[in-house]
Design a protein around this motif. Structure first.
Motif: not given
Length: 597
Positions: A150-153, A162-164, A283-286
């Motif tokens: 969360l701190s990165t996104i 929010g979605t993460m 790509l990060l969510p993956l």
């Protein structure tokens, strides 16, 4: 099932916080390196698409290589530190369990099948170590990684963050909760069926010969197969909740990916972010859910650990068991009378009294009923009866190893005129229940363990300070002098596990030698002359039960000796005889010291 058993077991692992913190840091660093590798790679790929100067990409290229190498190194450190914590913890736990078992009333342990006890001290204790590896450390790492993700996104896109956050709540909260809730109802069954498999297997391994002779070996093997089948079904049922919960984590990734796509499209249209930043969003969510994928398994492990902890608590009992299990003993030297003191120690040999005793494993099973018995110092008593009638169970009750179903067993100071026969009624003198830990009443079971160590150490388990001359004398008394002389290393000869390198007769005499070395004031011997030839068995039985036998008594004359035997017609007339009947009745025939057969 409450969390109290688990909360009580975990402190027994005695895991230092610094070691646990190091394991969490190493595991977090491992996943952090993977997460950083994904972020840098996404930035590098999308930035390179815009064809910037090569030097602009140099740091990212070196970073990808460094993170790729460091991930493997950190994974090794993670495994080493986590398993070090768990293995040290399970060693401490088993030590604590054995310490608490030693302080418990033996009755609480004797009523467990050996296989069940082994499963609890082995497999259930291992579940506590697995709890650290599979539940505690992954849960802590998931918390750390959620904050890192969360701190990165969040600086890149509040929408994506929010979605993460929603996806992480599902993956790290809802899915594990569902897995734990579902697994909790099935894991107890898994542990119970596993215990049944271990118990059935040990029964066959220990008693295969006797089962074959009795024609019950095929039935015992069928019971083992059925127990294994039940265990397999229980394992399959328990796997379903974990599988469903594991599937929930990939499903939770969908909102995060969709949110990132929407956020990336928005910032691209606004031109508010670079190509590298958009690549990170895409790509990060993956790679953000690697820590969360372990949580359903962690939740299932917690359910197993709670069930295992509850079974361990049943074994070690309440926390104050050690303080309440042993009533206060009589004052040393109280009630001493002439002729009732141990000639070697000077301690008074107590009277063992049973009043209205019902001895058995259950009220419906076989066993003696309404027994009144007083065993004064110097008493010699033989207990006879058919196989399976409850002779060994009676010995265990007299030794304080199992609680009487009714009535009482107590030790009292010796008093003048005491003898073997019906109890004389209540006494005002101090009395206490026999305690297996005080050394006054010792039971030598027919199936006592022979350890895979030297002959000397197998006798030292009875008395640690015994000397070699005392050991040699005890072995000679039971007729093992020639056997010892023939051994390649004498007392230093190693015996096989559980006496597999000695014959049945040698084993019985070795166990009898333990009784001689121990020299307890009251010795209860369970069939010490079985598996011996008639002449040698009769001679040993006579020396046990007749203080005036040729060659002298095997145990001091002032000691009390109770022997379970099937040699009814070879019991010397000097010994009292307690005959047990199938319906629980009994007949006590007093001995005739000095009388004729």
């Amino acid at each position: 099932m409450s969390t109290a058993p688990l909360a009580r077991m975990l402190p027994l692992l005695r895991i230092p916080r610094t070691r646990l913190l190091a394991a969490v840091i190493a595991s977090s660093a491992t996943l952090g390196a993977a997460f950083a590798l994904a972020a840098v790679s996404a930035w590098l790929v999308t930035t390179a698409w815009t064809m910037p100067p090569v030097l602009d990409l140099t740091v990212a290229v070196v970073g990808v290589r460094a993170l790729g190498v460091s991930r493997g190194v950190l994974r090794w450190a993670d495994r080493m530190l986590t398993h070090d914590v768990a293995l040290r913890g399970v060693v401490e736990l088993r030590t604590g369990l054995f310490t608490r078992l030693a302080a418990r009333p033996a009755d609480a342990i004797s009523r467990l099948r050996r296989g069940d006890l082994l499963a609890r001290l082995g497999d259930d204790a291992q579940e506590m170590a697995d709890h650290v590896i599979t539940a505690v450390v992954p849960a802590a790492v998931a918390g750390v990684m959620s904050v890192a993700v969360l701190s990165t996104i969040a600086p890149l896109s509040p929408i994506a963050a929010g979605t993460m956050l929603l996806s992480l709540l599902i993956a790290t909260g809802l899915a594990p909760w569902a897995a734990h809730r579902a697994a909790r109802t099935t894991q107890a069954a898994v542990l119970e069926t596993r215990s049944a498999v271990v118990s059935a297997a040990l029964e066959i391994l220990d008693d295969a010969t006797a089962l074959r002779v009795a024609g019950r070996l095929d039935a015992a093997e069928a019971d083992l197969v059925a127990a294994q089948r039940d265990h397999d079904r229980a394992v399959d049922r328990a796997a379903w909740p974990a599988a469903l919960a594991a599937a929930a984590v990939p499903l939770a990734m969908i909102p995060a990916v969709l949110g990132s796509l929407l956020a990336a499209g928005a910032v691209w249209q606004e031109g508010a972010a670079s190509a590298g930043a958009i690549g990170i969003l895409l790509l990060l969510p993956l790679s953000s859910f690697e820590a969360a994928t372990a949580l359903p398994a962690a939740a299932a492990q917690r359910a197993r650990s709670r069930a295992a902890a509850a079974r361990l608590v049943e074994v070690i009992g309440p926390q104050d068991a050690a303080a309440t299990s042993t009533p206060p003993a009589a004052e040393p030297g109280a009630g001493r009378d002439a002729g009732t003191e141990d000639a070697e120690t000077g301690r008074a040999v107590p009277v063992l009294r049973a009043q209205g005793l019902d001895a058995g494993w259950s009220a419906e099973g076989r066993g003696v009923r309404d027994l009144d018995l007083e065993l004064a110092p110097g008493t010699r008593l033989a207990i006879t009866g058919a196989s399976g009638i409850g002779k060994s169970t009676l010995l265990m009750s007299l030794a304080g190893l199992i609680e009487p179903l009714r009535g009482s067993v107590a030790l009292e100071p010796a008093r003048s005129g005491a003898g073997t026969g019906p109890a004389a009624g209540p006494t005002s003198r101090a009395a206490h229940r026999p305690d297996p830990h005080d050394g006054e009443v010792i039971l030598f079971a027919e199936d006592a363990h022979v350890f895979a160590t030297t002959v000397r150490e197998n006798l030292r388990v009875a008395r640690g300070q015994v000397t070699d001359p005392e050991i040699t004398r005890a072995l000679a008394e039971v007729g093992l002098q020639d056997w010892i002389d023939a051994l390649p290393a004498g007392l230093d000869t190693l015996l096989g596990p559980d006496g597999t390198t000695v014959s049945g007769g040698e084993r019985r005499r070795l166990l009898l030698a333990r009784a001689l070395v121990r020299g307890a004031p009251i010795s209860l011997l369970d069939e010490p002359t079985e598996h011996l030839d008639a002449a040698r068995g009769d001679a040993l039985l006579t020396r046990l039960l007749d203080p005036r036998a040729p060659g002298g008594p095997l145990l001091p004359q002032e000691h009390t000796v109770v022997v379970v035997t099937h040699r009814r017609d070879r019991i010397p007339p000097a010994a009292a005889v307690l005959d047990l009947e199938p319906d629980g009745r009994w007949t006590l025939t007093p001995g005739r010291p000095g009388g004729d057969a």
